[in-house]
Design an enzyme around this catalytic site. Structure first.
Site: not given
Ligand code: CTP
Ligand code: CA
Length: 221
Positions: A33-35
């Site tokens: 995932g990412n932020h």
């Protein structure tokens, strides 16, 4: 209630917005995932609705509440997001890709939890489809807006994305700047287009959304 918009410049317009960070599953318990918090995309959806638009929000997983009057479609992966965007794109006047779409996904999904073993683990990744680039290629009569989160060479990278993806506007965001990062309520952006470059003052994401939509309105008129 706070009056968000003093005009309804997007009345009768259909606006599609993507938001949040996609999740690419590795096994039943893990994902890449990412932020991205989704805040920018949700702020755009809220403000576009306040401008009178008929808003569809395609959202990667997010805890944010759906803005009033906005139709929200939940997706998880880049593939699901692409499917949803291309399902709805025909009827749209404006498409804004605010989502942080994964560039890679695991080449294989394990149905069972991957167990640890001695030594290192190598995960093979494959590229996802670039949704904005395909929208640019198959462009109809739409205003196309992308985002560019950059840690260096902000304007140069944003310019090259504008050309490469054939977008009308790129909202360039310096992620190295403090206090305007992913989970932040504030943002500081420069909007670039073929003939424009507008730097917005640091402000909350709702105000940034207003600035972005004002540029969209100019292109529609
Ligand atoms: N984007 C997209 N589909 C992808 C990746 C990105 O539609 N698979 C969109 C994003 O939603 C954003 C724009 O393209 O509006 C730019 O995303 P960004 O990650 O900054 O650019 P990339 O082209 O993926 O380049 P890189 O991550 O290598 O900087
Ligand atoms: Ca990317």
């Amino acid at each position: 209630a706070i009056l968000l918009a003093e005009n309804e410049e997007l009345l009768g317009k259909k606006v599609l917005i993507t938001a949040g960070g996609t999740r690419e599953a590795l096994d039943p318990v893990r994902f890449l995932g990412n932020h991205s918090s989704g805040k920018m995309g949700y702020a755009l959806a809220r403000m576009a609705a306040a401008y009178g638009a008929d808003v569809t929000l395609i959202s990667a997983p997010s805890n944010l509440t759906t803005p009033k009057g906005v139709e929200r479609i939940d997706v998880k992966t880049a593939t699901e997001m692409a499917e949803a965007v291309f399902k709805y794109k025909e009827e749209q006047d404006v498409i804004i890709m605010a989502a942080a779409v994964a560039d890679y996904r695991p080449k294989e999904f394990s149905d069972t939890k991957i167990k640890k073993k001695d030594g290192d683990l190598l995960i093979e990744l494959e590229r996802t489809e670039d949704i904005l680039a395909r929208l640019g290629k198959e462009r109809e009569n739409q205003v196309l807006v992308g985002f560019a989160a950059e840690s260096d060479n902000l304007l140069e990278n944003a310019q090259s994305k504008l050309k490469r993806k054939k977008a009308d506007l790129i909202v360039a965001n310096d992620i190295s700047a403090q206090e305007t990062g992913f989970a932040s309520d504030d943002n500081q952006v420069t909007i670039i287009g073929k003939d424009i470059q507008v730097t917005l003052e640091k402000a909350d994401k709702l105000e940034i959304a207003r600035g972005v939509l004002d540029e969209v309105v100019k292109l529609l008129n």
